[in-house]
Design an enzyme around this catalytic site. Structure first.
Site, PDB file in Angstrom:
ATOM      1  N   HIS A 149      -8.925  -6.769  10.937  1.00 31.91           N
ATOM      2  CA  HIS A 149      -7.751  -5.933  10.998  1.00 31.91           C
ATOM      3  C   HIS A 149      -7.166  -5.753  12.382  1.00 31.91           C
ATOM      4  O   HIS A 149      -5.961  -5.563  12.506  1.00 31.91           O
ATOM      5  CB  HIS A 149      -8.411  -4.471  10.513  1.00 31.91           C
ATOM      6  CG  HIS A 149      -8.298  -4.492   9.256  1.00 31.91           C
ATOM      7  ND1 HIS A 149      -9.610  -4.643   8.392  1.00 31.91           N
ATOM      8  CD2 HIS A 149      -7.394  -4.253   8.071  1.00 31.91           C
ATOM      9  CE1 HIS A 149      -9.351  -4.711   7.196  1.00 31.91           C
ATOM     10  NE2 HIS A 149      -8.098  -4.136   6.838  1.00 31.91           N
TER      11      HIS A 149
ATOM     12  N   ARG B   6      -1.141   0.692   4.709  1.00 28.89           N
ATOM     13  CA  ARG B   6      -2.705   0.905   4.909  1.00 28.89           C
ATOM     14  C   ARG B   6      -2.904   2.293   5.377  1.00 28.89           C
ATOM     15  O   ARG B   6      -3.007   2.542   6.709  1.00 28.89           O
ATOM     16  CB  ARG B   6      -3.155  -0.288   6.036  1.00 28.89           C
ATOM     17  CG  ARG B   6      -3.239  -1.738   5.581  1.00 28.89           C
ATOM     18  CD  ARG B   6      -3.662  -2.559   6.449  1.00 28.89           C
ATOM     19  NE  ARG B   6      -3.916  -3.896   5.989  1.00 28.89           N
ATOM     20  CZ  ARG B   6      -3.426  -5.071   6.027  1.00 28.89           C
ATOM     21  NH1 ARG B   6      -2.141  -4.851   6.451  1.00 28.89           N
ATOM     22  NH2 ARG B   6      -3.793  -6.042   5.380  1.00 28.89           N
TER      23      ARG B   6
ATOM     24  N   ARG C 270      -1.961   2.815  -0.171  1.00 30.23           N
ATOM     25  CA  ARG C 270      -3.220   2.271  -0.619  1.00 30.23           C
ATOM     26  C   ARG C 270      -4.051   3.427  -0.070  1.00 30.23           C
ATOM     27  O   ARG C 270      -3.796   3.929   1.061  1.00 30.23           O
ATOM     28  CB  ARG C 270      -3.628   0.957  -0.035  1.00 30.23           C
ATOM     29  CG  ARG C 270      -5.094   0.618  -0.129  1.00 30.23           C
ATOM     30  CD  ARG C 270      -5.519  -0.592   0.298  1.00 30.23           C
ATOM     31  NE  ARG C 270      -5.527  -0.586   1.820  1.00 30.23           N
ATOM     32  CZ  ARG C 270      -5.930  -1.555   2.691  1.00 30.23           C
ATOM     33  NH1 ARG C 270      -6.142  -2.732   2.068  1.00 30.23           N
ATOM     34  NH2 ARG C 270      -6.130  -1.487   3.989  1.00 30.23           N
TER      35      ARG C 270
ATOM     36  N   GLU D  26      -9.926  -7.779  -4.613  1.00 32.06           N
ATOM     37  CA  GLU D  26     -10.282  -8.426  -3.379  1.00 32.06           C
ATOM     38  C   GLU D  26     -11.868  -8.534  -3.534  1.00 32.06           C
ATOM     39  O   GLU D  26     -12.606  -9.085  -2.334  1.00 32.06           O
ATOM     40  CB  GLU D  26      -9.827  -7.615  -2.164  1.00 32.06           C
ATOM     41  CG  GLU D  26      -9.953  -6.197  -2.365  1.00 32.06           C
ATOM     42  CD  GLU D  26      -9.220  -5.352  -1.107  1.00 32.06           C
ATOM     43  OE1 GLU D  26      -8.725  -5.930  -0.168  1.00 32.06           O
ATOM     44  OE2 GLU D  26      -9.509  -4.146  -1.281  1.00 32.06           O
TER      45      GLU D  26
ATOM     46  N   ASN E 272      -7.452 -11.452   2.053  1.00 28.63           N
ATOM     47  CA  ASN E 272      -8.120 -11.504   3.288  1.00 28.63           C
ATOM     48  C   ASN E 272      -9.710 -10.997   2.736  1.00 28.63           C
ATOM     49  O   ASN E 272     -10.628 -11.880   3.457  1.00 28.63           O
ATOM     50  CB  ASN E 272      -7.942 -10.358   4.234  1.00 28.63           C
ATOM     51  CG  ASN E 272      -6.276 -10.563   4.558  1.00 28.63           C
ATOM     52  OD1 ASN E 272      -5.884 -11.705   4.588  1.00 28.63           O
ATOM     53  ND2 ASN E 272      -5.736  -9.424   4.911  1.00 28.63           N
ATOM     54  N   ASP E 273      -9.753 -10.229   2.014  1.00 24.02           N
ATOM     55  CA  ASP E 273     -11.203  -9.950   1.479  1.00 24.02           C
ATOM     56  C   ASP E 273     -11.711 -10.815   0.428  1.00 24.02           C
ATOM     57  O   ASP E 273     -12.942 -11.047   0.462  1.00 24.02           O
ATOM     58  CB  ASP E 273     -11.470  -8.417   1.133  1.00 24.02           C
ATOM     59  CG  ASP E 273     -11.390  -7.238   2.216  1.00 24.02           C
ATOM     60  OD1 ASP E 273     -12.169  -7.696   3.372  1.00 24.02           O
ATOM     61  OD2 ASP E 273     -10.685  -6.526   2.341  1.00 24.02           O
TER      62      ASP E 273
ATOM     63  N   ARG F  89     -15.038 -11.467   8.109  1.00 22.79           N
ATOM     64  CA  ARG F  89     -13.759 -11.994   8.680  1.00 22.79           C
ATOM     65  C   ARG F  89     -13.467 -11.373   9.795  1.00 22.79           C
ATOM     66  O   ARG F  89     -12.491 -11.936  10.493  1.00 22.79           O
ATOM     67  CB  ARG F  89     -12.586 -11.416   7.497  1.00 22.79           C
ATOM     68  CG  ARG F  89     -12.666  -9.963   7.286  1.00 22.79           C
ATOM     69  CD  ARG F  89     -11.705  -9.399   6.509  1.00 22.79           C
ATOM     70  NE  ARG F  89     -10.351  -8.873   6.728  1.00 22.79           N
ATOM     71  CZ  ARG F  89      -9.688  -8.137   6.161  1.00 22.79           C
ATOM     72  NH1 ARG F  89     -10.043  -7.558   5.008  1.00 22.79           N
ATOM     73  NH2 ARG F  89      -8.506  -8.001   6.613  1.00 22.79           N
TER      74      ARG F  89
ATOM     75  N   CYS G  56      -1.018  -9.335  -1.424  1.00 24.85           N
ATOM     76  CA  CYS G  56      -0.674  -8.577  -0.229  1.00 24.85           C
ATOM     77  C   CYS G  56      -1.323  -8.790   1.082  1.00 24.85           C
ATOM     78  O   CYS G  56      -1.303  -8.277   2.035  1.00 24.85           O
ATOM     79  CB  CYS G  56      -0.799  -7.108  -0.255  1.00 24.85           C
ATOM     80  SG  CYS G  56      -2.532  -6.576  -0.790  1.00 24.85           S
TER      81      CYS G  56
HETATM   82  C1  PEP Z   1      -6.512  -7.935   1.844  1.00 27.73           C
HETATM   83  O1  PEP Z   1      -8.017  -7.640   1.963  1.00 27.73           O
HETATM   84  O2  PEP Z   1      -6.271  -8.951   1.798  1.00 27.73           O
HETATM   85  C2  PEP Z   1      -5.920  -6.736   2.165  1.00 27.73           C
HETATM   86  C3  PEP Z   1      -4.429  -6.926   2.153  1.00 27.73           C
HETATM   87  O3  PEP Z   1      -6.322  -5.606   2.690  1.00 27.73           O
HETATM   88  P1  PEP Z   1      -7.136  -5.593   4.281  1.00 27.73           P
HETATM   89  O4  PEP Z   1      -6.529  -6.537   4.911  1.00 27.73           O
HETATM   90  O5  PEP Z   1      -6.431  -4.169   4.903  1.00 27.73           O
HETATM   91  O6  PEP Z   1      -8.499  -5.503   3.984  1.00 27.73           O
HETATM   92 MG    MG Z   2      -8.723  -5.662   1.914  1.00 28.96          MG
END
Ligand code: PEP
Ligand code: MG
Length: 583
Positions: free
Chosen positions: A203, A310, A346, A444, A467-468, A478, A515
């Site tokens: 993040h 977010r 979210r 995710e 991402n997750d 990550r 996203c």
């Molecule tokens: C993701 O996990 O891809 C996502 C968009 O949420 P975040 O990056 O805030 O965990």
């Molecule tokens: Mg996420």
């Protein structure tokens, strides 16, 4: 101890390699920070104002000294340890290292008082870190506490920074920065930042990308190798950091930076262009935001809506939780500003690398712990406060609710019950909201992607958090740069899960978006279009480059190659096919 100023000398040129998280080139002077010191403004004092600035510094020192003395006498029955700490703090404050050296920095380097004090604090604490005796080493915390008191005393007594802030020439160099630290960058105008730790989809990196300034993470030893004031070049696309570059290298990078600037200007022409492929397939491009103030860039980029707000960033850098009214105002501001275009809020995704002030990181393995919807369901009161705030804001635009980190069908059921409950309490109080607020789920966690039947049945839309999804599919934290090389968006397992989710959502006739950071990576655009994706949400700064890629794509060709990617489990072949797709 030597004053921090003596560390300004420039040395030999060398290059460090890390992971670029945000493109472009920054050229500036190194500004070494310890975490969470970013709140302090950095600006240059005009020559004629230096004595007044020193006066401001002296007054703050005197004020804190007075406060400490008053505390010592006002608590007569206090334990002896507390008295000892107070007198130690008073002693530190009197020491020339804190009360005098910053004055020289103000006078000679024309730093504002806060900046001078923090510079000196960083220098002193770094000296303490080298002490072997653990008791003495820990005393650096006392220095930090005393400095924080003085900074507080100076709060609101400063000059307004000059219109062209000195920060624009500074590159922040830190060992590590949390997402909460990074969000503070939004109030600053640094030229770039580099850190020793961190992964490209942490993040911290995500917020950096939203700032649209060149940044590199995972440099390992930059903080200890670089000295305050050294000249740096940050190549955020290549992940290259050049320290003390020679004139020729500097000239070359200035030229590259100019070329990037021209490219960005050209992209702006696409702002109002229809987002569609060569063969006429419309593609919806939405934006990700962290704070209401980000909406300005969303509009500048011409986004069709907000695909991911977010909301947890409203909860960081504070000691209390935002009230329902405060949250409502933030959500309403965004809904209002977006003029009826979708605003996907979210619900709180706290936990893992984002925690409320003072809370620990959530169990032995935070990424697998009480995070996101798990945390909200465990804290029903906090969740109700947020749901009510979001529902109330739904009257002011097209607000949608998005639930993060779903893995179980019962989490969907409990969330829907919580939304029903929030609606009932609003009904009871005759508070109006949009009865048809759509509720979507983030895909995710691989478990969700593999059991989509449950999710498409009860939800109005899906959004794939790549991402997750990558983190949990490949079992790679990550935020951990030691395993960053294993974080592979092109892993066949990841691509299968994404393609399958898009296909299942289409079959169930519910909208699906991506996203995660993948949506803003132009290398992935054609592949995602080929998988059938028609909704992307990304940082506003990436949107026009993605639009350009869409305008140059023929969906029919992309589909044919994407089908071949789906059929292969050979990573080398996947990469070759992707290269062909992007040729
Ligand atoms: C993701 O996990 O891809 C996502 C968009 O949420 P975040 O990056 O805030 O965990
Ligand atoms: Mg996420």
């Amino acid at each position: 101890m030597k004053p921090a100023e003596s560390s300004k000398a420039t040395g030999a040129s060398f290059t460090l390699h890390g992971a670029g998280v945000s493109g472009g080139i920054a050229i500036g002077r190194a500004h070494l920070v310890s975490t969470a010191r970013l709140e302090v403004a950095h600006y240059e004092i005009a020559l004629q104002d230096t004595e007044a600035e020193i006066g401001r510094f002296d007054r703050a020192i005197a004020q804190v000294y007075g406060e400490l003395a008053a505390l010592q006498t006002s608590i007569p029955g206090a334990p002896v340890e507390i008295k000892a700490i107070l007198s130690l703090h008073a002693m530190l404050l009197k020491d020339a290292n804190l009360s005098s050296v910053p004055r020289d920095l103000i006078r000679n380097r024309r730093c504002n008082a806060e900046w001078a004090l923090v510079l000196q604090m960083d220098y002193l604490t770094s000296q303490f870190e080298e002490i072997e005796d653990p008791y003495l080493r820990e005393r650096k915390q006392d220095i930090v506490q005393v400095v924080e008191r003085v900074l507080k005393a100076m709060l609101g007594t400063g000059h307004a920074p000059a219109a062209r802030s000195h920060e624009e020439e500074l590159i922040v160099v830190a060992h590590d920065l949390s997402p909460a630290d990074m969000i503070l960058f939004k109030q600053h105008q640094y030229a770039g930042f580099v850190t020793d730790l961190g992964g490209v989809t942490s993040h911290t990196a995500i917020v950096a990308r939203s700032l649209n300034i060149p940044a590199i993470v995972g440099l390992h030893h930059a903080r200890s190798m670089i000295r305050e004031g050294e000249v740096l070049i940050v190549d955020g696309a290549e992940g290259v950091l050049i320290v003390n570059p020679g004139e020729q290298v500097l000239a070359e990078y200035r030229e590259r930076s100019r070329a990037i600037g021209i490219e960005r200007q050209k992209l702006k022409r696409l702002r109002t262009a229809r987002s569609a492929t060569i063969d006429g397939v419309a593609v919806e491009l939405q934006a990700n935001i962290e704070l209401p103030q980000d909406v300005k860039e969303v509009k500048e980029a011409g986004a069709a809506g907000i695909g991911l707000f977010r909301s947890e960033f409203l909860f960081l850098n504070r000691d209390d939780l935002p009230s329902e009214d405060e949250q409502f105002e933030a959500y309403r501001e965004v809904a209002d500003a977006m003029d009826g275009r979708p605003v996907t809020i979210r619900t709180l995704d706290l936990g893992a690398d984002k925690s409320i002030n003072g809370a620990d990181r959530g169990g032995p393995n935070p990424a697998l712990g009480l995070r996101a919807i798990r945390f909200c369901l465990a804290e029903p009161q906090m969740f109700q406060t947020q749901l009510r705030a979001i529902l109330r804001a739904s009257r002011y635009g097209k607000v949608r609710l998005l639930i993060p980190m779903l893995a179980h069908a019962h989490e969907v059921e409990q969330t829907l019950a919580a939304v029903r409950h929030a609606k009932e309490t609003l009904d009871d109080q005759k508070v109006r909201y949009d009865q048809r607020v759509e509720i979507g789920g983030m895909i995710e966690v691989p478990a969700a992607a593999l059991s989509l039947k449950y999710f498409v049945r009860d939800l109005d839309f899906l959004s794939i958090g790549t991402n997750d999804l990558i983190q949990y599919t490949l079992a790679i934290d990550r935020t951990d740069d030691t395993v960053a090389h294993l974080y592979d968006p092109l892993h066949p397992a990841v691509l299968q899960l994404i393609a399958q989710t898009i296909r299942s959502a289409k079959r169930a006739k519910i909208p699906v978006a991506v996203c995660g950071e993948m949506a803003g990576d132009a290398v992935m655009t054609r592949l995602l279009l080929g998988f059938g994706l028609r909704e992307f949400s990304m940082h506003p700064a990436q949107l026009l480059a993605i639009k350009q890629q869409i305008l140059r794509t023929r969906v029919r060709d992309a589909e044919a190659l994407a089908a071949r990617v789906r059929r292969t489990h050979d990573p080398a072949k996947t990469r070759a096919l992707l290269a062909k797709l992007n040729a």
